[in-house]
Structure formats: structure tokens, C-alpha cells
Design a protein around this motif. Structure first.
Motif, PDB file in Angstrom:
ATOM      1  N   VAL A 201       0.911  -1.208   0.188  1.00 39.44           N
ATOM      2  CA  VAL A 201      -0.096   0.011  -0.168  1.00 39.44           C
ATOM      3  C   VAL A 201       0.830   1.328   0.014  1.00 39.44           C
ATOM      4  O   VAL A 201       0.735   2.177  -0.805  1.00 39.44           O
ATOM      5  CB  VAL A 201      -0.967   0.033   1.392  1.00 39.44           C
ATOM      6  CG1 VAL A 201      -1.960   1.201   1.262  1.00 39.44           C
ATOM      7  CG2 VAL A 201      -1.848  -1.198   1.215  1.00 39.44           C
ATOM      8  N   ARG A 202       1.567   1.756   1.000  1.00 39.39           N
ATOM      9  CA  ARG A 202       2.539   2.648   1.096  1.00 39.39           C
ATOM     10  C   ARG A 202       3.304   2.684  -0.188  1.00 39.39           C
ATOM     11  O   ARG A 202       3.520   4.101  -0.669  1.00 39.39           O
ATOM     12  CB  ARG A 202       3.499   2.653   2.465  1.00 39.39           C
ATOM     13  CG  ARG A 202       2.562   2.912   3.726  1.00 39.39           C
ATOM     14  CD  ARG A 202       3.322   3.429   4.797  1.00 39.39           C
ATOM     15  NE  ARG A 202       2.597   3.942   5.838  1.00 39.39           N
ATOM     16  CZ  ARG A 202       1.962   5.122   6.075  1.00 39.39           C
ATOM     17  NH1 ARG A 202       2.204   6.071   4.711  1.00 39.39           N
ATOM     18  NH2 ARG A 202       1.309   5.228   6.869  1.00 39.39           N
TER      19      ARG A 202
ATOM     20  N   ALA B  98       3.432   5.974  -2.783  1.00 42.18           N
ATOM     21  CA  ALA B  98       4.673   6.646  -3.037  1.00 42.18           C
ATOM     22  C   ALA B  98       4.901   6.690  -4.650  1.00 42.18           C
ATOM     23  O   ALA B  98       5.334   7.814  -5.133  1.00 42.18           O
ATOM     24  CB  ALA B  98       5.779   6.399  -2.333  1.00 42.18           C
ATOM     25  N   VAL B  99       4.839   5.741  -5.372  1.00 45.64           N
ATOM     26  CA  VAL B  99       4.996   5.577  -6.744  1.00 45.64           C
ATOM     27  C   VAL B  99       3.973   6.423  -7.454  1.00 45.64           C
ATOM     28  O   VAL B  99       4.188   6.994  -8.494  1.00 45.64           O
ATOM     29  CB  VAL B  99       5.061   3.893  -7.175  1.00 45.64           C
ATOM     30  CG1 VAL B  99       5.333   3.975  -8.934  1.00 45.64           C
ATOM     31  CG2 VAL B  99       6.289   3.346  -6.512  1.00 45.64           C
ATOM     32  N   GLY B 100       2.838   6.267  -6.979  1.00 44.73           N
ATOM     33  CA  GLY B 100       1.647   6.867  -7.575  1.00 44.73           C
ATOM     34  C   GLY B 100       1.877   8.400  -7.661  1.00 44.73           C
ATOM     35  O   GLY B 100       1.669   9.184  -8.572  1.00 44.73           O
TER      36      GLY B 100
ATOM     37  N   LEU C 265      -5.288   4.673  -7.854  1.00 44.38           N
ATOM     38  CA  LEU C 265      -4.444   3.447  -7.199  1.00 44.38           C
ATOM     39  C   LEU C 265      -5.408   2.464  -6.651  1.00 44.38           C
ATOM     40  O   LEU C 265      -6.393   2.668  -6.083  1.00 44.38           O
ATOM     41  CB  LEU C 265      -3.704   4.096  -6.022  1.00 44.38           C
ATOM     42  CG  LEU C 265      -2.787   5.545  -6.328  1.00 44.38           C
ATOM     43  CD1 LEU C 265      -2.336   5.778  -4.913  1.00 44.38           C
ATOM     44  CD2 LEU C 265      -1.775   5.195  -7.177  1.00 44.38           C
ATOM     45  N   SER C 266      -5.004   1.088  -7.200  1.00 43.60           N
ATOM     46  CA  SER C 266      -5.832  -0.021  -6.705  1.00 43.60           C
ATOM     47  C   SER C 266      -4.833  -1.062  -6.171  1.00 43.60           C
ATOM     48  O   SER C 266      -3.699  -1.327  -6.453  1.00 43.60           O
ATOM     49  CB  SER C 266      -6.819  -0.538  -8.030  1.00 43.60           C
ATOM     50  OG  SER C 266      -7.357   0.496  -8.344  1.00 43.60           O
ATOM     51  N   VAL C 267      -5.597  -1.718  -5.222  1.00 41.59           N
ATOM     52  CA  VAL C 267      -4.936  -2.994  -4.642  1.00 41.59           C
ATOM     53  C   VAL C 267      -6.011  -4.207  -4.889  1.00 41.59           C
ATOM     54  O   VAL C 267      -7.159  -3.995  -4.337  1.00 41.59           O
ATOM     55  CB  VAL C 267      -4.631  -2.860  -3.333  1.00 41.59           C
ATOM     56  CG1 VAL C 267      -3.871  -4.299  -2.830  1.00 41.59           C
ATOM     57  CG2 VAL C 267      -3.616  -1.866  -3.053  1.00 41.59           C
ATOM     58  N   ILE C 268      -5.652  -5.250  -5.654  1.00 40.55           N
ATOM     59  CA  ILE C 268      -6.643  -6.259  -6.001  1.00 40.55           C
ATOM     60  C   ILE C 268      -6.296  -7.579  -5.063  1.00 40.55           C
ATOM     61  O   ILE C 268      -5.120  -7.770  -5.171  1.00 40.55           O
ATOM     62  CB  ILE C 268      -6.385  -6.644  -7.566  1.00 40.55           C
ATOM     63  CG1 ILE C 268      -6.962  -5.507  -8.416  1.00 40.55           C
ATOM     64  CG2 ILE C 268      -7.288  -8.065  -7.586  1.00 40.55           C
ATOM     65  CD1 ILE C 268      -6.579  -5.977  -9.837  1.00 40.55           C
TER      66      ILE C 268
ATOM     67  N   VAL D 120      -4.313   7.202   2.371  1.00 36.49           N
ATOM     68  CA  VAL D 120      -3.078   7.160   2.999  1.00 36.49           C
ATOM     69  C   VAL D 120      -2.022   8.455   2.410  1.00 36.49           C
ATOM     70  O   VAL D 120      -2.140   8.751   1.188  1.00 36.49           O
ATOM     71  CB  VAL D 120      -2.043   5.814   2.191  1.00 36.49           C
ATOM     72  CG1 VAL D 120      -0.716   5.773   2.832  1.00 36.49           C
ATOM     73  CG2 VAL D 120      -2.869   4.566   2.639  1.00 36.49           C
ATOM     74  N   ASP D 121      -1.522   9.129   3.303  1.00 38.26           N
ATOM     75  CA  ASP D 121      -0.960  10.422   2.668  1.00 38.26           C
ATOM     76  C   ASP D 121      -1.752  11.232   1.998  1.00 38.26           C
ATOM     77  O   ASP D 121      -1.302  11.854   0.877  1.00 38.26           O
ATOM     78  CB  ASP D 121       0.276  10.178   2.331  1.00 38.26           C
ATOM     79  CG  ASP D 121       1.277   9.297   3.189  1.00 38.26           C
ATOM     80  OD1 ASP D 121       1.263   9.604   4.329  1.00 38.26           O
ATOM     81  OD2 ASP D 121       2.108   8.587   2.947  1.00 38.26           O
ATOM     82  N   GLY D 122      -2.942  11.451   1.903  1.00 39.58           N
ATOM     83  CA  GLY D 122      -3.912  12.212   1.372  1.00 39.58           C
ATOM     84  C   GLY D 122      -4.284  11.433  -0.193  1.00 39.58           C
ATOM     85  O   GLY D 122      -4.880  12.291  -0.851  1.00 39.58           O
ATOM     86  N   ARG D 123      -3.906  10.374  -0.482  1.00 41.45           N
ATOM     87  CA  ARG D 123      -4.384   9.653  -1.477  1.00 41.45           C
ATOM     88  C   ARG D 123      -5.306   8.500  -1.185  1.00 41.45           C
ATOM     89  O   ARG D 123      -5.231   7.791  -0.180  1.00 41.45           O
ATOM     90  CB  ARG D 123      -3.192   8.944  -2.282  1.00 41.45           C
ATOM     91  CG  ARG D 123      -2.103   9.943  -2.858  1.00 41.45           C
ATOM     92  CD  ARG D 123      -2.668  10.643  -3.913  1.00 41.45           C
ATOM     93  NE  ARG D 123      -3.279  10.221  -4.909  1.00 41.45           N
ATOM     94  CZ  ARG D 123      -2.579   9.909  -5.976  1.00 41.45           C
ATOM     95  NH1 ARG D 123      -1.348   9.889  -6.026  1.00 41.45           N
ATOM     96  NH2 ARG D 123      -3.298   9.089  -6.935  1.00 41.45           N
ATOM     97  N   GLU D 124      -6.253   8.367  -2.020  1.00 43.67           N
ATOM     98  CA  GLU D 124      -7.395   7.013  -1.892  1.00 43.67           C
ATOM     99  C   GLU D 124      -6.727   6.010  -2.568  1.00 43.67           C
ATOM    100  O   GLU D 124      -6.463   5.951  -3.769  1.00 43.67           O
ATOM    101  CB  GLU D 124      -8.611   7.825  -2.334  1.00 43.67           C
ATOM    102  CG  GLU D 124      -9.778   6.835  -2.032  1.00 43.67           C
ATOM    103  CD  GLU D 124     -10.980   7.434  -2.615  1.00 43.67           C
ATOM    104  OE1 GLU D 124     -11.444   6.978  -3.572  1.00 43.67           O
ATOM    105  OE2 GLU D 124     -11.826   8.148  -1.808  1.00 43.67           O
ATOM    106  N   VAL D 125      -6.804   5.014  -1.889  1.00 42.53           N
ATOM    107  CA  VAL D 125      -6.512   3.488  -2.536  1.00 42.53           C
ATOM    108  C   VAL D 125      -7.716   2.735  -2.448  1.00 42.53           C
ATOM    109  O   VAL D 125      -8.317   2.345  -1.383  1.00 42.53           O
ATOM    110  CB  VAL D 125      -5.196   2.958  -1.666  1.00 42.53           C
ATOM    111  CG1 VAL D 125      -5.007   1.480  -2.310  1.00 42.53           C
ATOM    112  CG2 VAL D 125      -4.189   3.884  -1.850  1.00 42.53           C
TER     113      VAL D 125
END
Length: 413
Positions: A368-369, A373-375, A383-386, A396-401
Motif C-alpha cells: 500500500v505505502r 509513493a510511486v503513484g 491507485l488500486s490493490v486487488i 494514505v498520505d492524502g491519496r485514496e487507494v
């Protein structure tokens, strides 16, 4: 000539029998129908036994002539005019010409272009992407409509199993996960799914057939056993990085150039898919290791490896689905971080995808982190996690995953 006529007659009966078999509506059907409304040459490409011919036969309306060049007699022809005359003799008058596995015959591209100019609606199939695309690019620039047909998607797999693909969370979710487990194990080749063929025997048979027919014979490979060992090695190491130099040293192959050619042959025959490491510097990307995937799980379950890791099988399914959706395959890796898939549209990064069985305390930073960071570095909007069965939205740090189960992501399409 008499022998060729007999073969075309036999193929006509085979085609009629094929058209009566149970048909699972393919997602590529609409694109083919659109192409049939134009005077462009229709090109259906994809691996052997993925359903290219069946799709064309069921989609074509009205009367058409059919010739299959995956035939020991017809593939040796040097006179396309004779083939056309015999086809009209067998089928009568027609204006749609369906040529199956046409790349088996030398000079096919000039004949096909001539048929188009004479007003025929031409439909081609082929199981070698590069031989088709290179000849088409040379002789038919801008005058063809390409349709890619891969083994069943998960949506098509569910349709074949008479299961309606719904993404809503429900008591049926457990059954959907069970179907997904079956799909990741057996794969989506139509004859496995619809006819119930044993996927292990089928996968091994198909693997051998593709190697011999689509690679060794067509590319005149001298050291076929070396090519076969390389193919087994890559399939066994799916969803992992490889380099041409490392393959050369591991398998004791003569040169890096030979290794690269062999890998390209396997990719163009649709056994493997290759992902490039993403970099804004082209030279750096070309020099970096690649990642390898397999076009269908049946080839993973054909005796090459035992009980492959679920996370790798999930990642492989995502890679094939991304190809089906029209994306090129890219991944990200630097000294600290790795992201499984970088999705591009033109020069813009539209999404980063990480694939993992589950998000745990131990892998949160990696999955996730690092994604976030790469995003930020690549300015990716999405940003997606399957995962296997987890669903959530993480800040996370102002970004939605977005965290989404694989079965749902595959159905969304």
C-alpha cells in the motif's frame, strides 16, 4: 486439384457441424460485427483453440466461402486463384471469404488485398500475432480491422457455467470465489469449459502443439529441444522477472540474441505475455529485466509446476485481463519499491495496480505505502490493490487507494 477440392468439401461439413455446437457469446463479437460493416479486412488473432474460428462462423451472416489453411494439402498451395475457383465451385456464389490460419501459406497478404479490391468481404484468423501484423503493416496499411480473441474471460467463463456475473456483495460471494478458484486452476479454453476436457492433458497437448506448429515449423527453429526447455522454464516462472542474459546462462544457450528470438517466438504464438519495466527513459526500459505471464491457467496446470502460489496466479489473471482490455503490460521497480502494473493511455499514467492475496500488517508497507509513493512520483490518478476477498477504501498520505476483490475486478470489465 481434385484433392484440394475434396479437402474444401470436407471443411465445409466440418464448419456446418461446428456451427451447431453450443456457443458462449464472446465479448469480441461486437467488435467483429462492427468490422463486418466496413470494407476493411477483418483479422481475428489469438492463441490456438481460443475460439477464433467458432466466433467468426457464428457471427458471419448469409452465405460465405470458407478455407482452412491449417491443412497439410491446402497449406502447400502456390495458386490462390485455384483455391478461389474451387471454393466457389463448392460454395457457389458468395461475397464473404473466410480464410482460417491464413499465415500458413506464403504470399497470402497479396491475395487477400486483391480479394478486398475485388469487393470481397474478407475475414482472416491466425494464431501468430507477429507474422500477421508485420505482413499486414507492410501490405495492408490502414486497411484492416483487428479483433483479438483470447481464452474465456472470467465473465465469459461464468456465462458458460450459466452463472450471472453480478458485482453486488451477497450470500453468493462464496460461490463466486469458488468459481474463481476453478477458473484460476482450469483456465478459459472453450473446450475445457464447455466440453469438460481434462485441463491437465489438454494444456500439455496444446502447449506441445503450439511449440511444434506455431514456433518450430513456422520459424524453422533448428534446436527445438532448447526452445522447448526455454518455454517450460518461462511458464514455470510465470509472474516473475527474467533477463535474456540470465536465461542464456541458466539454460546454457549459445547467445543472448538466440534467447531473445526464442522469447519473441513464444510471445507471438500466444504462449506467454511479456511485461516491460516502466521508465520514462526508453533505453533504460529496454535494458531492464522483463516479467513473464502465461496466456491461460491451463498451461500452468499442465504438469510443469506443482501447486503454484495463489498470489502469482492472481497476478497472472490480472495481466491477461489487462491485455484483453487493450492495455500494454508495464510494471515498476526501483531499488526500494515495486508495483505490479502501470496502466498507460498515451503518455499519461492512468492507474497503478498492486496484486496481493491479502493486506496484512507485515505487507502493508510493501503493498500500500509503496503504491502511494510511486503513484505520487508517476502522477497516477487512480491507485488500486486487488486482493482475494477484501474490499475497502484506504486513505494514505492524502491519496485514496481502492481495495477490490479479484472476482469483482474481473467482472467489472
Amino acid at each position: 486439384m481434385h484433392r484440394m477440392r475434396e479437402h474444401i468439401i470436407t471443411q465445409k461439413y466440418e464448419l456446418e457441424r461446428l456451427k451447431k455446437e453450443p456457443y458462449v457469446k464472446r465479448e469480441a463479437e461486437e467488435k467483429l460485427k462492427q468490422g463486418l460493416q466496413t470494407d476493411l479486412i477483418k483479422v481475428i488473432s489469438g492463441p490456438r483453440r481460443a475460439g477464433k474460428s467458432f466466433l467468426a462462423a457464428r457471427t458471419l451472416k448469409g452465405y460465405f466461402g470458407y478455407v482452412n489453411f491449417d491443412d497439410e494439402v491446402l497449406a502447400k498451395t502456390e495458386d490462390f486463384n485455384e483455391i478461389l475457383k474451387l471454393t466457389h465451385e463448392v460454395y457457389g456464389d458468395f461475397k464473404t471469404l473466410f480464410l482460417d490460419e491464413v499465415q500458413n501459406v506464403e504470399g497470402w497478404e497479396l491475395f487477400v488485398d486483391r480479394m478486398r479490391r475485388l469487393g470481397y468481404n474478407v475475414v482472416l484468423t491466425g494464431s501468430n500475432s507477429k507474422l500477421l501484423s508485420s505482413e499486414l503493416a507492410t501490405h495492408l496499411t490502414g486497411r484492416y480491422w483487428e479483433v483479438k480473441v483470447l481464452p474465456f474471460s472470467f465473465r465469459e467463463f461464468l456465462s458458460a457455467e450459466k452463472v450471472e456475473p453480478k458485482v453486488e456483495i451477497s450470500p453468493q460471494e462464496g460461490k463466486m470465489l469458488s468459481r474463481l478458484s476453478e477458473y484460476l486452476e482450469k483456465g478459459g479454453f472453450p473446450e475445457i469449459v464447455v466440453k469438460g476436457y481434462d485441463y491437465r492433458n489438454y494444456g500439455k497437448m496444446l502447449f506441445d502443439s503450439i511449440i511444434m506448429k506455431d514456433v518450430v515449423r513456422r520459424r524453422n527453429v533448428k534446436y527445438s529441444s532448447t526452445l522447448y526447455e526455454l518455454a517450460l522454464y518461462l511458464v514455470s516462472n510465470f509472474a516473475r522477472e527474467f533477463s535474456y542474459t540470465r536465461l542464456k546462462n541458466t539454460l546454457d544457450i549459445g547467445s543472448v540474441h538466440t534467447v531473445k528470438n526464442y522469447v519473441d517466438y513464444l510471445e507471438e504464438s500466444f504462449i506467454i505475455l511479456k511485461a516491460e519495466r516502466f521508465s520514462y527513459k526508453l533505453r533504460e526500459s529496454l535494458k531492464s529485466p522483463k516479467k513473464v505471464y502465461v496466456v491461460d491457467p491451463a498451461l500452468l496446470s499442465a504438469g510443469f509446476i506443482s501447486s503454484p502460489n495463489l498470489g502469482r496466479k492472481m497476478e497472472n489473471a490480472v495481466a491477461v485481463e489487462l491485455l484483453r482490455r487493450g492495455y500494454e503490460l508495464w510494471y515498476w521497480r526501483d531499488v526500494r519499491r515495486e508495483v505490479d502494473f502501470v496502466l498507460k493511455k498515451g503518455l499519461k499514467i492512468v492507474e497503478l495496480i498492486q496484486v496481493t492475496k491479502e493486506i496484512t500488517r507485515d505487507n502493508y508497507g510493501r503493498e500500500v505505502r509503496n503504491l502511494v509513493a510511486v503513484g505520487k512520483e508517476l502522477k497516477a490518478k487512480k491507485l488500486s490493490v486487488i486482493t482475494w476477498d477484501e474490499e475497502d477504501v484506504i486513505e494514505v498520505d492524502g491519496r485514496e487507494v481502492r481495495v477490490i476483490p479479484l472476482w469483482k475486478w474481473l467482472i467489472e470489465g
